[in-house]
Design an enzyme around this catalytic site. Structure first.
Site: not given
Length: 514
Positions: A160, A246, A375-376
């Site tokens: 959020e 990443s 996923h993200s």
């Protein structure tokens, strides 16, 4: 081939192959119908002592060993060929004897049956009849449950916060809490972790604070990475947790190298590395399994097979029976486990660790789970998968709810525990009001019911407030910590960047000290 036969003795001499433990009863060997009917699945019991494991409940069984407990050494070339009049002609090839056959046979692309999935708790948190598992103490079980709830709430609030523009990016672990926390509980602090990016629960279990998580996500001066990484790229030398990177699967070969160093130093520890089902399509995955098997490195590969590699479903990812069968091809003992069953994950990883260290071997664990979240924050998973599928896994197969039912059934969690947490909530009413304004996911009546949730939320919101107010790392940190003395090209880049910021201050963040 004739040249190979005559020179094999010299080749073996120069290789100076040492004798070591090869593929043994621990590997799940598939029963291909096109092979000899006597070729049976060869497995090893999950638990020690005299506890039996029902075949239907585990990926480890207890049938005969197909291969010897050591890899065969090469013998003299003239002894390789057996008498052609013998019914079973064989070639003593490097790696072991290979039988000849006059029948042309192709190995089947898949087994008759899929590799079974080891589980201990059913979807209602009840023990599966006859299941065997590693015992978990009350203290450990309560901590596991608390950490899973904390991880859920941390994900909700940071997600959020990103949606409000307070941080730039976030990745949740929703639906995969059991893999995170249960695997962490089965390890020791000396075990080295090389994560992918969906394993913050390991850090949480090892004592990484909510404030430390917030510092990294907000990239302030207290961030151990000095603000150089995207949010969720945690790392902690103190907790033996390598910094997240990443690029997919690059951590896997690094994990094998780290494990081999532990082997050389004779450490009573192993390396554990995590990756997703999509990572198994990377070349690094295959190189790492082969590397680990050949070097007999004490490393545990844990695959979080959550069904989706961003928008790519597993049916488009590979044609094999998941990831677990890939271990066999490289000579690695493997197991498939219910990733939403905390007890099963704990037991499998606990036993895998014992094997990895005592037998100096790699282990592959495939945990079947489901990525409930996107996923993200850059993804909208409803564009490629049905909402009812997500809802089913979120509600019917929720790993946190399942484990809580088991903890409550043992009498380790009660209304009294909830009351104590409620009193902690009352002491932080003002922060609670902030919580409601920020997220508003619960009604006031639900706040008392989910007091553990609220208490964790309030702690995290306090951490966010502190992290937001803290200064950002200075600009110079972009150019430090690589070289002892910065080379001329880096000094030039630093000078040019400062000049550019001075000319165009409106295009750069004002809260970064130049």
């Amino acid at each position: 081939m004739a040249i190979w036969f005559t020179r094999s003795k010299n080749i073996a001499h120069y290789l100076n192959l040492k004798r070591y433990v090869g593929v043994s009863a621990g590997i799940v060997l598939l029963n291909h119908t096109s092979l000899n009917s006597s070729l049976q699945s060869s497995t090893i019991p999950l638990s020690r002592d005299n506890r039996r494991t029902p075949p239907a409940a585990t990926c480890f069984g207890s049938s005969a060993t197909l291969f010897s407990l050591r890899r065969f050494e090469s013998t003299e070339a003239e002894k390789r060929l057996y008498d052609y009049e013998d019914e079973y002609q064989a070639l003593d090839f490097p790696g072991g004897k290979v039988a000849f056959t006059s029948e042309m046979q192709f190995i089947s692309e898949s087994a008759e049956k899929r590799v079974p999935c080891y589980r201990v708790l059913d979807d209602h948190g009840q023990l599966v009849m006859g299941s065997s598992f590693e015992q978990v103490s009350k203290e450990a079980a309560v901590k596991m449950y608390g950490n899973m709830v904390t991880l859920q709430i941390m994900d909700t609030i940071f997600y959020e916060a990103q949606r409000q523009g307070r941080i730039s990016f976030y990745v949740t672990s929703l639906g995969e809490e059991a893999i995170n926390i249960a695997s962490a509980a089965a390890l020791t602090a000396d075990d080295i972790i090389l994560p992918q990016y969906r394993e913050p629960g390991i850090l949480l279990w090892r004592g990484f604070t909510l404030q430390e998580f917030a510092n990294q996500c907000f990239g302030n001066e207290a961030d151990y990475g000095k603000g150089r990484q995207m949010p969720i790229h945690y790392g902690s030398r103190k907790h033996n947790f390598f910094t997240i990177s990443s690029p997919i699967a690059t951590q896997l070969p690094q994990a094998v190298g780290a494990a081999y160093s532990l082997k050389m130093d004779k450490k009573d520890a192993c390396v554990v590395t995590y990756f997703g089902d999509g990572g198994s399509s990377e070349g690094d995955f295959h190189a790492s399994l082969n590397f680990a098997a050949v070097m007999e490195a004490p490393v545990i590969f844990i695959c979080r097979n959550n069904g989706w590699a961003i928008s790519t479903p597993i049916l488009e990812q590979f044609r094999s029976d998941g990831v677990v069968v890939k271990g066999q091809a490289y000579g690695i003992r493997s197991i498939r486990v219910d990733g939403n069953d905390a007890l099963a994950v704990y037991s499998a990883v606990h036993t895998a660790r014992e094997m990895a260290i005592s037998e100096q071997r790699p282990i592959l664990v495939e945990a079947l789970t489901y990525r409930v979240g996107h996923h993200s924050t850059s993804d909208d998973s409803t564009k490629y998968r049905p909402a009812d599928e997500i809802e089913y896994w979120k509600m019917a197969r929720n790993p946190v709810n399942r484990f809580r039912k088991w903890v409550e059934k043992n009498g380790w969690w009660s209304d009294k525990d909830e009351s104590e947490l409620r009193s902690n909530v009352r002491k932080q009413v003002e922060v609670g009001k902030l919580f409601i304004c920020l997220l508003n996911p619960f009604s006031s009546g639900q706040l008392s019911k989910f007091s553990l949730t609220c208490y964790t939320s309030m702690q995290l919101l306090q951490a966010i407030q502190v992290a937001e107010k803290m200064e950002k790392p200075p600009l110079v940190d972009l150019f430090t910590d690589v070289y002892d003395l910065p080379p001329s090209n880096l000094l030039e880049q630093e000078r040019l960047l400062k000049e550019t910021i001075k000319r165009h201050p409106q295009d750069y963040p004002s809260d970064v000290p130049v």
